[in-house]
Scaffold this active site. Sequence first.
Site, PDB file in Angstrom:
ATOM      1  N   GLU A 739       0.872  -1.175   0.000  1.00  0.00           N
ATOM      2  CA  GLU A 739       0.000   0.000   0.000  1.00  0.00           C
ATOM      3  C   GLU A 739       0.904   1.218   0.000  1.00  0.00           C
ATOM      4  OE1 GLU A 739      -2.405   2.481   3.197  1.00  0.00           O
ATOM      5  OE2 GLU A 739      -3.098   0.398   3.093  1.00  0.00           O
ATOM      6  N   CYS A 773      -1.451   8.712   3.539  1.00  0.00           N
ATOM      7  CA  CYS A 773      -1.368   8.323   2.129  1.00  0.00           C
ATOM      8  C   CYS A 773      -2.666   8.663   1.397  1.00  0.00           C
ATOM      9  CB  CYS A 773      -1.050   6.830   1.996  1.00  0.00           C
ATOM     10  SG  CYS A 773      -2.138   5.742   2.920  1.00  0.00           S
TER      11      CYS A 773
END
Length: 981
Positions: A739, A773
Amino acid sequence: MRLPTPYRPESDVVTPLLASLEALDWEAASRDAVGWIEQVRASRPSSFAMESLLREYPLSSAEGLALMRLAEALLRVPDAQTAMRLTADQLSRADFSEVSDSWLATLTRHAIGLSKKMLGDDGQREGFLAKVGGKAVVAATVRAVQLMGNQFVMGQTLDEALATARKQRKAHAGLRWSYDMLGEGARTDADALAYLDKYRVAIATLAAQRDRSVPVERADGISIKLSAIDARFEALQRDHVMAVLVPRVRELAQAAAAADINLTIDAEESERLEISLEVFEAVAREVAALYPQWQGFGLAVQAYQTRALDVIAEVVRIARAHGQRFMVRLVKGAYWDYEIKRAQELGLPAFPVFSHRHHTDIAYLACAQAMLAAPDALYPQFAGHNAGTIAAVLQMARAAGVPFELQRLHGMGEAVHAQVRAQYPDVGLRVYAPIGAYESLLAYLVRRLLENGANSSFVNQLGDERIAPAALVPSLLRLSAHSGVTLPLDLFEGRRNTAGLDPTSADMATSLQAAWITADLATPPETAVDDIGQIVDTLAAAQRGWNALAVEARADILDRAADALERDLPLWCALIVREGHRTWADAIPEVREAADFCRYYAQQAREWMATRTLRSITGERNTWRLRGRGVWACISPWNFPLAIFAGQVVAALVTGNTVAAKPAEQTPGVAARFIALLHDCGVPRDVLIGVYGAGDTGAALVAHPQIAGVAFTGSTAVAKVIARTLAGKDGPIVPLIAETGGINAMIVDATALLEQVVDAVVQSTFRSAGQRCSALRLLCVQEDMADGLLEMLRGAIGLLRVGAPSDLASDLGPVIDAEALAKLQQQIAQLEQQARLIARAELPADLANGIAPVAFEIDAIEHAGEEIFGPVLQVVRWRGEIEPVVERINALGYGLTLGVQTRIDQRASQIADSAHAGNVYINRNMIGAVVGVQPFGGEGLSGTGPKAGGPLYLTRFCSESTLSINTAAAGGDVELMTRVE
């Protein structure tokens, strides 16, 4: 001043309220109410227009929903093309062809029916005549919406409203008004000062026509909204509120006192209740000293709040303490759905509002009784449109024999109140009169429609003659066990939602501050690279036994860990604030997310890892199962030192793997503490081992030949290095779950509400100092409304408070370390050369590694070439069609999160379908994915999947095996042969 906690079981609050109403004769009250209802239905007065419209187009219908959506958005759209698309998008979902006996519904139907015929369902018919017709149709639809708005808004200016009031006063002697300058809460100080000036002018205008022979309680007055005159009117900004807002309210109150007109502070959300009372008392104390004879100061109290009766008691205390009598407007409440959603989002133990409508009615009557019992301190004002409630209040008020008045909204409940006044001509009536431009009334109008158009609403049901009058006034004097509204901790099927904290609650904030004082954080020693081999060997030796342990036993360990995290939530929050430099507002959901990962993956493992028998041919039995792969390396970042670390580790453990857990070098302490927690909960020490250090330590771990899988969250560049390392190793092909980051965009068109967009942008960009993120990096705004949006955004950024993360008032803290700061400063320096500065917040000089939130305007989407991992926003304007915008965002190569702000449903669906993004968020912020509800992860340069917190995540940690047995090998299929016919 301290009110009880708002988060109490509803029955505990309602039971004593019911007991206090034993003297109420409900049967007598209901007889009056039924008589009024029958007379209203028999006469069908012109003032019944809105009730008829709600009957014709209930909000539960496609037509009612379309009207609401158009009313909310159409008037603010600046360009014709977008207006046509919005109109076509909404009208294509409904049928307005039915005949109605309501003049308002008839006009609405004609305008909208014409719109549908001329505009078509897509709003994009070609040809000059069609385009001209489309614009004409939008104008007709706008007029229909304005007709609805006229029912609620007394005038677009105060002068218009006063002219209307003069006409109505001639027809109905004794009417009085409370004027309200409509608008959303301010998002900038400039907006707040503009609202303040409107209030000043309104007070001066009312003062000029004030008849001093009329007592203040019978005179016209003004209502003010605290969030309109201070953009940071928040519980956690107390110092600011007392320094900035109190003087503004004091100025208005003194002007009202000098003119002897009444000024009422409107009610707002429950988290602002205590700070509202604090502001109220501070102003009352000062004004009482200058104008001791003034009795026109007041506030609104919302009966749907579980602390409503406590608020009445507090206002009485304040009045008596300062020798005052306040005007108190008792209302049912206007933000019910918001309060329910917020409590569920925060995982609070109960709702701060009643979940039953009739429980609110009970609280209303109990508050009314308390107000009538304190005539020295309060002048009671009872606002509402429900005939049963009005009748009960009148019964209590006439028995008490004290002055009071009724209130209603302009355009709502007129027919019922006319019957009340006919029966009780001596009862005073005040009309709450909204004032503002049509564009300003949108949110207010829709809120009133939703409140009064709900299926269970008295106003809605009043116009439905299929409902008997007596059924509209059932006895309120009962306690209901369950409303059907899911309590926050019961949201999820099969697992408990993790309890959270509300930092605006004094008791809960105290627990956080106490944890900050006592929390200690030990930093574990770094792991020598030479020790990696021994660690992996230990884990490999233990994996077979751990994998053989029943999945139920492994899942139980995760449940125990979740319980421990939840029990010690303030402590874990303090650890995150101390080591990760997160604010309390960010730390609380992170701890909850870690606990949610434990419970969700425990639940998923029990389901996925049970052996399954597959349908087979006669004479065979086939079973399928999942099992652990071996030793996993779990490498997590510093920006979520607990949640991401915990999610990776427990997913690998519960599926039968052993784990070498490598946290970021900046945040090893929180990780080590969680590893110790798992050991205490039952994970053997040779099954989970922490690995601490810098990048070379992680590289050595990934390269070890016995690593069977890697779960990584971090930068795209490092993920590619890991992928190459794994691909270059001999032996089995090793899976990678990665990720990574993204240049996350938000697309905004001209139908979006500016205030909502700015809220979403500020939260998505600057929460956690932009170090998520999922954070917003690139804002794409339609040219037609960009100037207004950027002006509001500029003001909102300027109000952000950067400070020590341990300070509850800080909106964001510093970035993680000096290295991150240096990189951000370099990237910002480049933007300063290449882009145009929009806004920059102030930065305390003494904050180590602090960086000011900043926004720049760039010329093209393509200029946002790299992720800037901090509180930095880039803005670009777009015009024309939306499809090329999505294609250019896709071309950046990232695919993590995308935000969409539009009221055109078809456009939102099209963007979601064509976007290369793992998570698309429509008309909300882009952060805070909930485990099991919003599985999180991206594609392209943003990760490999599967999504964390999703139903497929655990399967990536497993290998599959199938067992096939020929059950007929011993001579035949016994089951088939012995089958009974």
